[in-house]
Design a protein around this motif. Sequence first.
Motif, PDB file in Angstrom:
ATOM      1  N   PHE A  78     -10.934 -32.791 -13.567  1.00 55.87           N
ATOM      2  CA  PHE A  78     -10.284 -31.812 -14.377  1.00 55.87           C
ATOM      3  C   PHE A  78     -11.108 -31.133 -15.497  1.00 55.87           C
ATOM      4  N   ILE A  79     -10.981 -29.940 -15.558  1.00 60.27           N
ATOM      5  CA  ILE A  79     -11.742 -29.221 -16.798  1.00 60.27           C
ATOM      6  C   ILE A  79     -10.644 -28.871 -17.925  1.00 60.27           C
ATOM      7  N   LEU A  80     -10.820 -29.166 -19.084  1.00 62.77           N
ATOM      8  CA  LEU A  80      -9.856 -28.660 -19.904  1.00 62.77           C
ATOM      9  C   LEU A  80     -10.608 -27.846 -21.129  1.00 62.77           C
ATOM     10  N   ILE A  81     -10.179 -26.632 -21.234  1.00 62.29           N
ATOM     11  CA  ILE A  81     -10.653 -25.925 -22.470  1.00 62.29           C
ATOM     12  C   ILE A  81      -9.420 -26.002 -23.686  1.00 62.29           C
ATOM     13  N   ARG A  82      -9.911 -26.516 -24.770  1.00 60.71           N
ATOM     14  CA  ARG A  82      -9.025 -26.654 -26.047  1.00 60.71           C
ATOM     15  C   ARG A  82      -9.612 -25.708 -27.015  1.00 60.71           C
ATOM     16  N   GLN A  83      -8.712 -24.883 -27.690  1.00 62.59           N
ATOM     17  CA  GLN A  83      -8.928 -24.108 -28.746  1.00 62.59           C
ATOM     18  C   GLN A  83      -7.919 -24.872 -29.829  1.00 62.59           C
ATOM     19  N   MET A  84      -8.316 -25.256 -30.913  1.00 62.14           N
ATOM     20  CA  MET A  84      -7.490 -25.745 -32.043  1.00 62.14           C
ATOM     21  C   MET A  84      -7.791 -24.890 -33.417  1.00 62.14           C
ATOM     22  N   VAL A  85      -6.947 -24.356 -33.852  1.00 60.60           N
ATOM     23  CA  VAL A  85      -6.893 -23.647 -35.298  1.00 60.60           C
ATOM     24  C   VAL A  85      -6.931 -24.655 -36.315  1.00 60.60           C
ATOM     25  N   ILE A  86      -8.074 -25.181 -36.925  1.00 64.67           N
ATOM     26  CA  ILE A  86      -7.879 -26.365 -37.859  1.00 64.67           C
ATOM     27  C   ILE A  86      -7.323 -25.909 -39.319  1.00 64.67           C
ATOM     28  N   PRO A  87      -6.575 -26.624 -39.841  1.00 62.14           N
ATOM     29  CA  PRO A  87      -6.265 -26.192 -40.932  1.00 62.14           C
ATOM     30  C   PRO A  87      -7.277 -26.149 -42.227  1.00 62.14           C
ATOM     31  N   ASP A  88      -7.178 -24.957 -43.133  1.00 67.93           N
ATOM     32  CA  ASP A  88      -8.526 -24.906 -43.918  1.00 67.93           C
ATOM     33  C   ASP A  88      -8.929 -26.255 -44.672  1.00 67.93           C
ATOM     34  N   LEU A  89      -7.882 -26.987 -45.171  1.00 69.21           N
ATOM     35  CA  LEU A  89      -8.446 -28.330 -45.790  1.00 69.21           C
ATOM     36  C   LEU A  89      -9.460 -29.090 -45.028  1.00 69.21           C
ATOM     37  N   ALA A  90      -9.154 -29.246 -43.806  1.00 65.76           N
ATOM     38  CA  ALA A  90     -10.149 -30.053 -42.966  1.00 65.76           C
ATOM     39  C   ALA A  90     -11.436 -29.362 -42.991  1.00 65.76           C
ATOM     40  N   LEU A 149     -17.859 -26.275 -33.746  1.00 67.09           N
ATOM     41  CA  LEU A 149     -17.173 -25.822 -35.000  1.00 67.09           C
ATOM     42  C   LEU A 149     -17.361 -24.463 -34.873  1.00 67.09           C
ATOM     43  N   MET A 150     -16.290 -23.781 -34.891  1.00 66.25           N
ATOM     44  CA  MET A 150     -16.331 -22.184 -34.955  1.00 66.25           C
ATOM     45  C   MET A 150     -15.160 -21.707 -35.932  1.00 66.25           C
ATOM     46  N   LYS A 151     -15.675 -22.050 -37.409  1.00 59.35           N
ATOM     47  CA  LYS A 151     -14.543 -21.899 -38.350  1.00 59.35           C
ATOM     48  C   LYS A 151     -13.767 -20.394 -37.980  1.00 59.35           C
ATOM     49  N   PRO A 152     -12.214 -20.531 -38.086  1.00 59.57           N
ATOM     50  CA  PRO A 152     -11.484 -21.491 -38.320  1.00 59.57           C
ATOM     51  C   PRO A 152     -11.116 -22.349 -37.031  1.00 59.57           C
ATOM     52  N   ASP A 153     -11.879 -22.552 -36.001  1.00 57.62           N
ATOM     53  CA  ASP A 153     -11.403 -22.953 -34.777  1.00 57.62           C
ATOM     54  C   ASP A 153     -12.551 -24.223 -34.518  1.00 57.62           C
ATOM     55  N   LEU A 154     -11.896 -25.222 -33.745  1.00 53.91           N
ATOM     56  CA  LEU A 154     -12.843 -26.097 -33.154  1.00 53.91           C
ATOM     57  C   LEU A 154     -12.364 -26.003 -31.636  1.00 53.91           C
ATOM     58  N   ASN A 155     -13.395 -25.747 -30.889  1.00 50.41           N
ATOM     59  CA  ASN A 155     -13.198 -25.483 -29.318  1.00 50.41           C
ATOM     60  C   ASN A 155     -13.698 -26.760 -28.574  1.00 50.41           C
ATOM     61  N   VAL A 156     -13.011 -27.299 -27.903  1.00 48.55           N
ATOM     62  CA  VAL A 156     -13.470 -28.318 -27.189  1.00 48.55           C
ATOM     63  C   VAL A 156     -13.541 -28.248 -25.642  1.00 48.55           C
ATOM     64  N   VAL A 157     -14.725 -28.600 -24.834  1.00 39.08           N
ATOM     65  CA  VAL A 157     -14.641 -28.464 -23.522  1.00 39.08           C
ATOM     66  C   VAL A 157     -14.898 -29.787 -22.988  1.00 39.08           C
ATOM     67  N   VAL A 158     -13.928 -29.923 -22.052  1.00 40.22           N
ATOM     68  CA  VAL A 158     -13.902 -31.420 -21.346  1.00 40.22           C
ATOM     69  C   VAL A 158     -14.192 -31.351 -19.930  1.00 40.22           C
TER      70      VAL A 158
END
Length: 190
Positions: A78-90, A149-158
């Motif tokens: 499997f390949i998973l591409i995840r985009q997460m918009v991280i809360p500002d406090l993080a 780390l691509m503020k405000p995002d965290l992108n994860v490639v698995v």
Amino acid sequence: MKANSWLSIVVCVWGASIVVALCDEDKPSDEAFSRSNFDLSFQIPQSFNRSGESRKYLQMETGKAACRDRIWKRGSDFILIRQMVIPDLAWDKTPAEMFADGRNAMAGSGSVRIIAEHDYERDGCLAHSFAVEFRKDNTVSFQRMDCFLMKPDLNVVVYMSPNEAALQESACQTLFKSLSIKARRNPTRT
């Protein structure tokens, strides 16, 4: 498993399904993902077929994070591409602290063994690469997981496979070599 940092969400494959911890039933809109200052580009190997997409919110210590997963499959890989918009406090933590929190959360889970890891930079954005072995019951999954780390995002490639050697094979290597990050011209501000 408790999500105590942005990377404590360990994604694992069980047959043809992907299990993601701590999901809400709400689904973020397109607008939730349009704030990013960057776009992650990637080339999925032709031997993989699109097998799904999902949107959800993940609860973190610092609030809810909008999450979008795109999934491709070839046999049991499997390949998973995840985009997460991280809360500002993080983002109050340094990148080193954020990567260390993720490492500690994975290592502390008891079912994950970190095989290798390293920091690097891709197109001006900080990244951390993990190779892990995930065990649950009688199932084993090997994963290469690169976090950007691509503020405000965290992108994860698995890239996930039941075969550890697959992490060194052409499909996995081609995927990670294809990754690039480009500045977005007009991100939407909220």
